[in-house]
Scaffold this motif. Structure first.
Motif, mmCIF file in Angstrom:
data_model
loop_
_atom_site.group_PDB
_atom_site.id
_atom_site.type_symbol
_atom_site.label_atom_id
_atom_site.label_comp_id
_atom_site.label_asym_id
_atom_site.label_seq_id
_atom_site.Cartn_x
_atom_site.Cartn_y
_atom_site.Cartn_z
ATOM 1 N N ARG A 1 0.813 -1.206 0.000
ATOM 2 C CA ARG A 1 0.000 0.000 0.000
ATOM 3 C C ARG A 1 0.855 1.267 0.000
ATOM 4 O O ARG A 1 0.524 2.257 -0.669
ATOM 5 C CB ARG A 1 -0.934 -0.023 1.216
ATOM 6 C CG ARG A 1 -1.768 1.213 1.389
ATOM 7 C CD ARG A 1 -2.702 1.453 0.172
ATOM 8 N NE ARG A 1 -3.549 2.586 0.437
ATOM 9 C CZ ARG A 1 -4.726 2.488 1.042
ATOM 10 N NH1 ARG A 1 -5.209 1.309 1.367
ATOM 11 N NH2 ARG A 1 -5.432 3.564 1.303
ATOM 12 N N ASP B 1 0.358 4.336 -2.595
ATOM 13 C CA ASP B 1 0.230 5.723 -2.135
ATOM 14 C C ASP B 1 1.360 6.586 -2.702
ATOM 15 O O ASP B 1 1.154 7.743 -3.082
ATOM 16 C CB ASP B 1 0.269 5.778 -0.595
ATOM 17 C CG ASP B 1 -1.020 5.252 0.027
ATOM 18 O OD1 ASP B 1 -2.033 5.149 -0.705
ATOM 19 O OD2 ASP B 1 -1.014 4.926 1.227
ATOM 20 N N ARG C 1 -8.500 13.039 -0.704
ATOM 21 C CA ARG C 1 -7.631 11.934 -0.304
ATOM 22 C C ARG C 1 -8.405 10.823 0.405
ATOM 23 O O ARG C 1 -8.132 9.634 0.233
ATOM 24 C CB ARG C 1 -6.519 12.475 0.608
ATOM 25 C CG ARG C 1 -5.650 11.435 1.289
ATOM 26 C CD ARG C 1 -4.578 10.878 0.352
ATOM 27 N NE ARG C 1 -3.902 9.732 0.904
ATOM 28 C CZ ARG C 1 -2.582 9.639 1.101
ATOM 29 N NH1 ARG C 1 -1.811 10.640 0.754
ATOM 30 N NH2 ARG C 1 -2.055 8.550 1.610
ATOM 31 N N GLU C 2 -9.397 11.250 1.191
ATOM 32 C CA GLU C 2 -10.158 10.230 1.923
ATOM 33 C C GLU C 2 -10.927 9.300 0.997
ATOM 34 O O GLU C 2 -11.062 8.110 1.268
ATOM 35 C CB GLU C 2 -11.143 10.901 2.891
ATOM 36 C CG GLU C 2 -10.531 11.147 4.249
ATOM 37 C CD GLU C 2 -11.525 11.794 5.190
ATOM 38 O OE1 GLU C 2 -12.698 11.379 5.210
ATOM 39 O OE2 GLU C 2 -11.113 12.735 5.905
ATOM 40 N N ASP D 1 -8.378 6.843 -0.351
ATOM 41 C CA ASP D 1 -8.027 5.870 0.689
ATOM 42 C C ASP D 1 -9.150 4.866 0.915
ATOM 43 O O ASP D 1 -8.901 3.665 1.054
ATOM 44 C CB ASP D 1 -7.722 6.592 2.013
ATOM 45 C CG ASP D 1 -6.382 7.308 1.971
ATOM 46 O OD1 ASP D 1 -5.613 7.058 1.017
ATOM 47 O OD2 ASP D 1 -6.113 8.121 2.871
ATOM 48 N N ASP E 1 -8.753 0.916 0.431
ATOM 49 C CA ASP E 1 -8.997 0.021 1.570
ATOM 50 C C ASP E 1 -10.014 -1.049 1.195
ATOM 51 O O ASP E 1 -9.815 -2.241 1.438
ATOM 52 C CB ASP E 1 -9.544 0.811 2.773
ATOM 53 C CG ASP E 1 -8.496 1.728 3.386
ATOM 54 O OD1 ASP E 1 -7.311 1.578 3.063
ATOM 55 O OD2 ASP E 1 -8.881 2.622 4.180
#
Lengths: 581, 581
Positions: B8, B12, B27-28, B31, B35
């Motif tokens: 990961r 990233d 960004r969230e 992510d 995930d």
């Protein structure tokens, strides 16, 4: 689709035009053996090539069962005396040169390497017993193998000891002496045993590396403590020995060869007889190692060769597209496309080159009395094994590419040839092990005699090339490649051994390409002197010359890239920490 | 054994530290998607990786049945909205950037590429319809695909027309018009149709290339006559369309993806609706081609990546042998052996490099409004596809080698990853086709604008590297490699097009390595500016820098060897006669 396994003109070219085996043996005997091999391989080995891939060996309460036609094919192989071909007459053999027997074997490996593995292992096993065993051991164990009634295995690896034989834990406890020699009871687990069990032969002769415990009961450390034992599946009195098949390995290819995990001595110890003296096990194995490793290289070359011939046949038949700039008319055979020709020519230099090198090495095996030949054999063995395995695999890869989507299906043979060939860079010493053997044992720890023998041989080739105008420049390029490799070695010799070995594998690649350039120049020099009377013969000659030039143009320049990290003594890889990955 | 699919931190690094996708998207959200992808891929795609290889798709009287967990996994994939992620909100999508969706997809490809192929094809199909279809076609066919209820296929190849689409013979006869547009009846055989039938989705939307006959009833020659049709398995009125699964292809890998021979129109003609205008079929397909080819490259990179991570995990656990010169003590983890480190570092430059390049290209896809980005995308696409496929396969090959004999068994995953990856140099245009595309269409027939865009990009990288002492010399080497490639092109530009193309594939390799050197220098420049606070972060940074240096040291020098035959305009292969082989 043509089912050409190997091109006979090429085999004849290698054996007679190049290696001139004719001096040592009657040409008719060679021709007869090759005719027979081609016929038997085509008629009895090839037909179950796919079937034995699908119907894998099965572990039953009575032992391992293999796909039935494997037994039929090997029965014929025995009947025709092929197990015995390379053995001396005193052992019931035909006393044929090793190089000729290997040419014969290449047909069987090309047709069905998984089935061919049984006699390959059996012959190696019997040769070890005839070399180091007592007359009683030879008569009891080797002769039935040479007759093809019993098969043999080599039991080296253990689950925790693959490349590292020093860590072998199989234990041999003394158990008296009888007419077969010093008897022991063996206890331990042996992994990756090809032919470890099967329902084809009457008996199986396992040659097992094990350690005799010291007086305090502990096993000696290192490889010096290894001894070699004959451990038959069925004992001389007809009772079953204490050996259990604990499992089968399910492989990606080579599936017809039953590959077993064998447990020795679960019930008190498997009976075995010591071969030679205690502590000689590894040395005895290594005596056979050159032969076994060249055998792996030859098998890889044979798989590559069949892939190549299948590709040529397919490329002639399959039509697709047109030449650049042509927009109408019927599609053309893909063999007319430049990129397909490039792939075929690449296959040719890999497959024919590997086969030629392995047969050259096999001829060296026949010269056991000549120290210089033995030095050359030791030096070339890791190359013959690795180069053939790695580039043979590349030739098989190209076969899939030439076949396109069809090549990716199990309706065609090329995908299986690729899967089968993937084993060859692993067994009988991985590529990394071969690299260590070449750079460490054969070069840096040698006094330079082996390299000197190779140098003299290459200089002879360069001298011969200089008299053929088209080949003279290639001779100069070969000389330059030799100098580049020598310069890299000069740098390495000044360094600590451990550091020098950091880039042993890229060095092996460079050295391998140097050797293969020499093999191609040898073939080209030989081809240049053929007196081609027919169109076919001239095409054969031109094909060899073209392939030589193609190798020098497309492959030889790669040497410089591989030598970069060797000469710079780079530690980019070796100094990496675990957490950099 | 660890089951890390992708690292990961590396994803990233590519997305945020290097490509800075953060500017365009929260960004969230990124992510969260990653995930979710990692979790779903690990929990529902990975567990049937082997099972779907063994339980192949089966042709029954009711159609093709696939291994049941494939359907379960894809059901979850649909439920979580992953089919729709990259589509605009008006189509029910999440409107996420393509580069982020591709990073998500890489997890699924790494876990189980055969199952992941269904959504990949479906998304490409739906995107084509949303781009070129009418609002009615979009609503009827694309929206159920975007919801993941219906799946899609691309029907291009025919048994006699693989790489050569000009030879397509499937025929489309006009059959009136309705609310879905101009209706046709299609007749013909389509080969190699991935997902051509399955029992997972409610319906299958086939996009079929076919030719509309001229007034005299004959099919037009060439690719200009190709039109694209939507041909659903189930018609809008609920009736079954006239499409028969004539057979399944039994592949070496990618087995979970049902691959079919489809017969259209055995009973009067399969109903289909024209997309856009007649004769635009190939252009429409090509509009999607960059995306599809980068998708193949990304899949290949993902397989390589998992092979690499499995190798790292195995090398940490497996003990064997000792350092050179050490003769006692316990065996050490093989990750401490220099040759194993060399193989791991080689895997790293192949796998991480390929993934980075493919995600870079995916970001270019997001910049459809920027002409320079589109030029760059066109130029880099054949590299992203081929380099990732060929070197990704090499990384998988090394995984087997690192695993030794165990890697050759089906008890470990690496042999299947190798088999799966072997398809990637073949489908969506073979390596030879990509080479022709690169050298012919993208370079020699371009006015130099695409190369200029790449040059400008690379010069920017070189300038950035010049301010990092350790990287400045690599910048100079990159510049030199550019000059070598440019010099070869200068020679080619003066030649007849057909001759210039003779060595298009070696040129592609050289160009590919040039591009990959740039990708690694980009990554190194980015890594050099990371402010590593933790030991893990510093190790990550050092790993990237080490890999960059390793690429420049061991791989970049190969360019010269490949350019030799290009610059010498060698016709050794192209002038070979059939009988030279």
């Amino acid at each position: 689709m043509s089912a050409t396994l190997l091109v006979r003109r090429d085999i004849d070219f290698i054996l007679h035009d190049w290696l001139k085996v004719g001096g040592a043996i009657d040409r008719e005997a060679v021709d007869g053996l090759l005719d027979l091999s081609e016929k038997l391989a085509s008629e009895q080995f090839l037909p179950h090539f796919k079937r034995a891939d699908i119907e894998e060996p099965e572990l039953t309460p009575d032992g391992v069962r293999v796909c039935p036609p494997i037994g039929d094919a090997l029965g014929s192989y025995a009947e025709l005396g092929l197990f015995s071909a390379s053995f001396r007459e005193e052992f019931g053999g035909l006393d044929l040169p090793h190089v000729v027997c290997q040419a014969s074997f290449a047909y069987f490996a090309a047709a069905n390497i998984a089935t061919a593995a049984y006699p390959m292992l059996t012959v190696a096993n019997a040769r070890l017993i005839t070399t180091f065993g007592t007359p009683e051991q030879i008569e009891k164990f080797a002769l039935p193998e040479i007759a093809g009634r019993w098969f043999g295995t080599m039991c080296l690896s253990e689950p925790q000891a693959g490349s590292s034989l020093a860590d072998i834990r199989t234990r041999a406890d003394a158990d008296g002496e009888d007419d077969l020699g010093h008897r022991y009871r063996l206890t331990g687990n042996k992994m990756w045993i090809s032919g470890g069990d099967q329902d084809v032969s009457e008996n199986i002769v396992h040659l097992v590396l094990a350690k005799v415990p010291a007086a305090d009961g502990r096993l000696p450390e290192g490889t010096e403590g290894l001894s070699l034992f004959i451990v038959p599946k069925v004992l001389p009195d007809g009772a079953r020995n204490d050996i259990v098949v604990a499992g089968l390995n399910h492989k990606m290819g080579y599936r017809g060869t039953a590959n077993c995990l064998l447990n020795f001595g679960e019930n008190g110890g498997a009976l075995g007889w010591l071969v030679g003296k205690p502590g000689q096990g590894l040395r005895q194995m290594f005596h056979m190692m050159n032969e076994a490793r060249i055998g792996v290289g030859l098998g890889a070359a044979a798989l590559a060769y069949r892939s190549y011939r299948l590709s040529v046949a397919y490329a002639r038949e399959r039509t697709q597209g047109r030449a650049i700039g042509v927009r109408s008319g019927p599609p053309v055979p893909i063999i007319t496309h430049p990129d397909v020709k490039r792939m075929l020519l690449t296959q040719k230099i890999y497959a024919e080159g590997a086969l030629a090198l392995c047969l050259y090495c096999a001829q060296l095996v026949d010269r056991a009395d000549d120290p210089e030949s033995m030095l050359l054999l030791g030096l070339l063995t890791p190359v013959a094994k690795t180069w053939s395995s790695e580039y043979g695999l590349a030739a098989c890869d190209l076969a899939i590419q030439i076949h396109g989507g069809y090549g990716y299906t199990r309706d065609f043979d090329v995908e299986q040839l690729w899967r089968d060939n993937r084993l060859n860079p692993i067994h009988e010493g991985t590529t990394g092990i071969q690299a260590t053997d070449l750079l460490g044992r054969k070069i840096l720890r040698d006094d330079g005699q082996a390299l000197k023998a190779l140098f003299a041989t290459m200089q002879g080739t360069i001298a011969r090339a200089s008299s053929v105008p088209a080949l003279a420049p290639r001779g100069i390029e070969l000389d330059q490649a030799w100098c580049a490799v020598s310069a890299a070695l000069a740098v390495l010799k000044d360094r600590a051994p451990a550091k020098a070995m950091d880039n042993a594998t890229p060095f092996l690649w460079a050295f391998g390409h140097l050797v293969m350039a020499w093999v191609w120049l040898e073939q080209a020099c030989t081809a240049a002197h053929l007196e081609g009377q027919t169109a076919d013969e001239r095409a054969f000659q031109e094909g060899k010359l073209r392939a030589c030039h193609f190798f020098f143009e497309t492959e030889l320049p790669k040497i410089d890239a591989w030598l970069t990290s060797t000469t710079s003594l780079s530690d980019l890889a070796s100094a990496a920490s675990e957490n950099h990955f």
